[in-house]
Design a protein around this motif. Sequence first.
Motif, PDB file in Angstrom:
ATOM      1  N   ASP A   1       0.824  -1.216   0.000  1.00 36.98           N
ATOM      2  CA  ASP A   1       0.000   0.000   0.000  1.00 36.98           C
ATOM      3  C   ASP A   1       0.855   1.262   0.000  1.00 36.98           C
ATOM      4  OD1 ASP A   1      -2.272  -1.531  -0.025  1.00 36.98           O
ATOM      5  OD2 ASP A   1      -2.712  -1.278   2.105  1.00 36.98           O
ATOM      6  N   TRP A   2       1.953   1.254   0.755  1.00 39.02           N
ATOM      7  CA  TRP A   2       2.807   2.437   0.813  1.00 39.02           C
ATOM      8  C   TRP A   2       3.559   2.621  -0.499  1.00 39.02           C
ATOM      9  CZ3 TRP A   2       3.525   7.020   2.000  1.00 39.02           C
ATOM     10  CH2 TRP A   2       4.767   7.634   2.182  1.00 39.02           C
ATOM     11  N   LEU A   3       4.006   1.527  -1.117  1.00 41.33           N
ATOM     12  CA  LEU A   3       4.641   1.631  -2.422  1.00 41.33           C
ATOM     13  C   LEU A   3       3.681   2.233  -3.449  1.00 41.33           C
ATOM     14  CD1 LEU A   3       6.534  -1.779  -2.655  1.00 41.33           C
ATOM     15  CD2 LEU A   3       7.592   0.492  -2.589  1.00 41.33           C
ATOM     16  N   LEU A   4       2.452   1.755  -3.456  1.00 40.13           N
ATOM     17  CA  LEU A   4       1.461   2.256  -4.406  1.00 40.13           C
ATOM     18  C   LEU A   4       1.133   3.724  -4.147  1.00 40.13           C
ATOM     19  CD1 LEU A   4      -0.926  -0.822  -4.551  1.00 40.13           C
ATOM     20  CD2 LEU A   4       0.530   0.008  -6.395  1.00 40.13           C
ATOM     21  N   ARG A   5       1.087   4.095  -2.886  1.00 38.88           N
ATOM     22  CA  ARG A   5       0.807   5.485  -2.537  1.00 38.88           C
ATOM     23  C   ARG A   5       1.915   6.401  -3.069  1.00 38.88           C
ATOM     24  NH1 ARG A   5      -2.523   9.699  -1.739  1.00 38.88           N
ATOM     25  NH2 ARG A   5      -1.834  11.067  -0.053  1.00 38.88           N
ATOM     26  N   GLN A   6       3.160   5.980  -2.936  1.00 35.96           N
ATOM     27  CA  GLN A   6       4.271   6.792  -3.431  1.00 35.96           C
ATOM     28  C   GLN A   6       4.221   6.929  -4.954  1.00 35.96           C
ATOM     29  OE1 GLN A   6       8.174   6.157  -1.107  1.00 35.96           O
ATOM     30  NE2 GLN A   6       6.983   4.322  -0.638  1.00 35.96           N
ATOM     31  N   TYR A   7       3.889   5.848  -5.636  1.00 32.65           N
ATOM     32  CA  TYR A   7       3.748   5.929  -7.089  1.00 32.65           C
ATOM     33  C   TYR A   7       2.581   6.825  -7.473  1.00 32.65           C
ATOM     34  CZ  TYR A   7       7.182   2.523  -8.702  1.00 32.65           C
ATOM     35  OH  TYR A   7       8.358   1.897  -9.025  1.00 32.65           O
ATOM     36  N   GLN A   8       1.491   6.712  -6.733  1.00 37.39           N
ATOM     37  CA  GLN A   8       0.305   7.509  -7.046  1.00 37.39           C
ATOM     38  C   GLN A   8       0.618   9.000  -7.032  1.00 37.39           C
ATOM     39  OE1 GLN A   8      -2.781   7.611  -4.011  1.00 37.39           O
ATOM     40  NE2 GLN A   8      -4.369   7.434  -5.582  1.00 37.39           N
TER      41      GLN A   8
ATOM     42  N   GLY B   1      10.714   2.947  -2.421  1.00 37.55           N
ATOM     43  CA  GLY B   1       9.542   3.499  -3.093  1.00 37.55           C
ATOM     44  C   GLY B   1       9.788   4.858  -3.700  1.00 37.55           C
ATOM     45  N   TYR B   2      10.453   5.737  -2.953  1.00 43.42           N
ATOM     46  CA  TYR B   2      10.696   7.091  -3.445  1.00 43.42           C
ATOM     47  C   TYR B   2      11.650   7.062  -4.630  1.00 43.42           C
ATOM     48  CZ  TYR B   2      11.414  12.155  -3.189  1.00 43.42           C
ATOM     49  OH  TYR B   2      11.461  13.506  -3.468  1.00 43.42           O
ATOM     50  N   ARG B   3      12.731   6.283  -4.512  1.00 41.78           N
ATOM     51  CA  ARG B   3      13.672   6.160  -5.635  1.00 41.78           C
ATOM     52  C   ARG B   3      12.951   5.656  -6.888  1.00 41.78           C
ATOM     53  NH1 ARG B   3      19.235   6.270  -4.665  1.00 41.78           N
ATOM     54  NH2 ARG B   3      19.928   5.946  -2.498  1.00 41.78           N
ATOM     55  N   ALA B   4      12.193   4.580  -6.707  1.00 42.33           N
ATOM     56  CA  ALA B   4      11.541   3.956  -7.858  1.00 42.33           C
ATOM     57  C   ALA B   4      10.494   4.873  -8.479  1.00 42.33           C
ATOM     58  CB  ALA B   4      10.904   2.628  -7.441  1.00 42.33           C
ATOM     59  N   ALA B   5       9.728   5.560  -7.645  1.00 45.62           N
ATOM     60  CA  ALA B   5       8.690   6.453  -8.164  1.00 45.62           C
ATOM     61  C   ALA B   5       9.301   7.623  -8.931  1.00 45.62           C
ATOM     62  CB  ALA B   5       7.823   6.963  -7.018  1.00 45.62           C
ATOM     63  N   LYS B   6      10.404   8.166  -8.435  1.00 50.41           N
ATOM     64  CA  LYS B   6      11.052   9.283  -9.131  1.00 50.41           C
ATOM     65  C   LYS B   6      11.747   8.797 -10.409  1.00 50.41           C
ATOM     66  CE  LYS B   6       9.982  12.783  -6.488  1.00 50.41           C
ATOM     67  NZ  LYS B   6       9.144  13.896  -6.993  1.00 50.41           N
ATOM     68  N   ALA B   7      12.318   7.593 -10.371  1.00 45.75           N
ATOM     69  CA  ALA B   7      12.909   7.041 -11.593  1.00 45.75           C
ATOM     70  C   ALA B   7      11.838   6.856 -12.661  1.00 45.75           C
ATOM     71  CB  ALA B   7      13.596   5.710 -11.291  1.00 45.75           C
ATOM     72  N   ALA B   8      10.670   6.382 -12.239  1.00 48.56           N
ATOM     73  CA  ALA B   8       9.562   6.221 -13.183  1.00 48.56           C
ATOM     74  C   ALA B   8       9.100   7.567 -13.722  1.00 48.56           C
ATOM     75  CB  ALA B   8       8.401   5.493 -12.495  1.00 48.56           C
ATOM     76  N   LEU B   9       9.057   8.582 -12.863  1.00 53.30           N
ATOM     77  CA  LEU B   9       8.684   9.924 -13.322  1.00 53.30           C
ATOM     78  C   LEU B   9       9.682  10.430 -14.357  1.00 53.30           C
ATOM     79  CD1 LEU B   9       7.098  12.570 -13.205  1.00 53.30           C
ATOM     80  CD2 LEU B   9       8.485  13.220 -11.218  1.00 53.30           C
ATOM     81  N   ASN B  10      10.964  10.198 -14.124  1.00 57.05           N
ATOM     82  CA  ASN B  10      11.976  10.641 -15.083  1.00 57.05           C
ATOM     83  C   ASN B  10      11.761   9.999 -16.450  1.00 57.05           C
ATOM     84  OD1 ASN B  10      13.100  12.100 -12.988  1.00 57.05           O
ATOM     85  ND2 ASN B  10      14.717  10.616 -12.575  1.00 57.05           N
ATOM     86  N   GLN B  11      11.375   8.726 -16.465  1.00 56.72           N
ATOM     87  CA  GLN B  11      11.115   8.044 -17.739  1.00 56.72           C
ATOM     88  C   GLN B  11       9.880   8.620 -18.422  1.00 56.72           C
ATOM     89  OE1 GLN B  11      12.284   6.559 -20.334  1.00 56.72           O
ATOM     90  NE2 GLN B  11      12.670   4.512 -19.503  1.00 56.72           N
ATOM     91  N   ILE B  12       8.864   8.951 -17.644  1.00 59.81           N
ATOM     92  CA  ILE B  12       7.658   9.532 -18.217  1.00 59.81           C
ATOM     93  C   ILE B  12       7.964  10.902 -18.820  1.00 59.81           C
ATOM     94  CG2 ILE B  12       5.451  10.603 -17.551  1.00 59.81           C
ATOM     95  CD1 ILE B  12       5.029   8.119 -15.753  1.00 59.81           C
ATOM     96  N   VAL B  13       8.778  11.690 -18.130  1.00 59.74           N
ATOM     97  CA  VAL B  13       9.178  12.994 -18.664  1.00 59.74           C
ATOM     98  C   VAL B  13       9.923  12.816 -19.986  1.00 59.74           C
ATOM     99  CG1 VAL B  13      10.749  14.941 -18.280  1.00 59.74           C
ATOM    100  CG2 VAL B  13       9.184  14.215 -16.470  1.00 59.74           C
ATOM    101  N   LYS B  14      10.809  11.829 -20.051  1.00 57.37           N
ATOM    102  CA  LYS B  14      11.552  11.577 -21.285  1.00 57.37           C
ATOM    103  C   LYS B  14      10.611  11.223 -22.433  1.00 57.37           C
ATOM    104  CE  LYS B  14      15.229  10.752 -23.814  1.00 57.37           C
ATOM    105  NZ  LYS B  14      16.181  11.821 -24.193  1.00 57.37           N
ATOM    106  N   CYS B  15       9.678  10.328 -22.178  1.00 59.64           N
ATOM    107  CA  CYS B  15       8.713   9.943 -23.217  1.00 59.64           C
ATOM    108  C   CYS B  15       7.872  11.136 -23.652  1.00 59.64           C
ATOM    109  CB  CYS B  15       7.807   8.829 -22.698  1.00 59.64           C
ATOM    110  SG  CYS B  15       8.619   7.238 -22.467  1.00 59.64           S
ATOM    111  N   ALA B  16       7.417  11.909 -22.670  1.00 55.68           N
ATOM    112  CA  ALA B  16       6.585  13.072 -22.988  1.00 55.68           C
ATOM    113  C   ALA B  16       7.353  14.079 -23.834  1.00 55.68           C
ATOM    114  CB  ALA B  16       6.094  13.730 -21.702  1.00 55.68           C
ATOM    115  N   ALA B  17       8.628  14.270 -23.521  1.00 54.57           N
ATOM    116  CA  ALA B  17       9.432  15.225 -24.276  1.00 54.57           C
ATOM    117  C   ALA B  17       9.537  14.826 -25.741  1.00 54.57           C
ATOM    118  CB  ALA B  17      10.826  15.330 -23.657  1.00 54.57           C
TER     119      ALA B  17
END
Length: 226
Positions: A86-93, A138-154
Amino acid sequence: MHDAVVIGASGGIGAALVRRLEQSARYGTVYTLSRSAGTIDLTDPASIAAAAERIGGPVSLAIVATGLLHEDGHRPERSLRELEADWLLRQYQVNTVGPALVLRHFTPLLAKDAPATIACLSARIGSISDNRLGGWYGYRAAKAALNQIVKCAAIEIARTRKQAVCVALHPGTVETGLSAPFQGGVAAGKLFTPDHAAARLLAVLDGLTPAESGEIFAWDGERIAP
């Protein structure tokens, strides 16, 4: 004059960004969106879509200044034994899914035939190649995922908005509620005020070109490896 948008405007960095942007007189309107004001909720997709529809555009600057590191007794996980679904999912959310949906709904508001920037606050700790200590799963993984999303969006944004920049930003350690439990070990001179962080981040954004879209930049302009 196009408009600017700060999402997370009630937080320490967000509020400082708003003050800086309003003082600059470079924007027609500086829209301030936050959950506390009831104008946006990054955990509610309909709220994000509605906020974008209300603003309408064109926007020349949009910044997602939100983040979640600890909440209701949950803190960054130091070992695998501490992982909870639940905490992992919350951080990703909050750290990944919310900003991703902001990119979805606010990118269409960016000016098409003029320079425009959309940025998300990330963290150096989200760099996979820079990870030497482990922990904070969780924080590392969520921010790494955000970085990938930013790259795709760019990559996608560049197809229709040739002058646009889409990046992730690392603000450093800032005196806010997010970092409050972890400031004790910060080196002298490395704990920034929100105003200092806001000024440095805006200076970094002002210096970027479309060729640098999709990258991760620190408060001092350093490019951070994914």
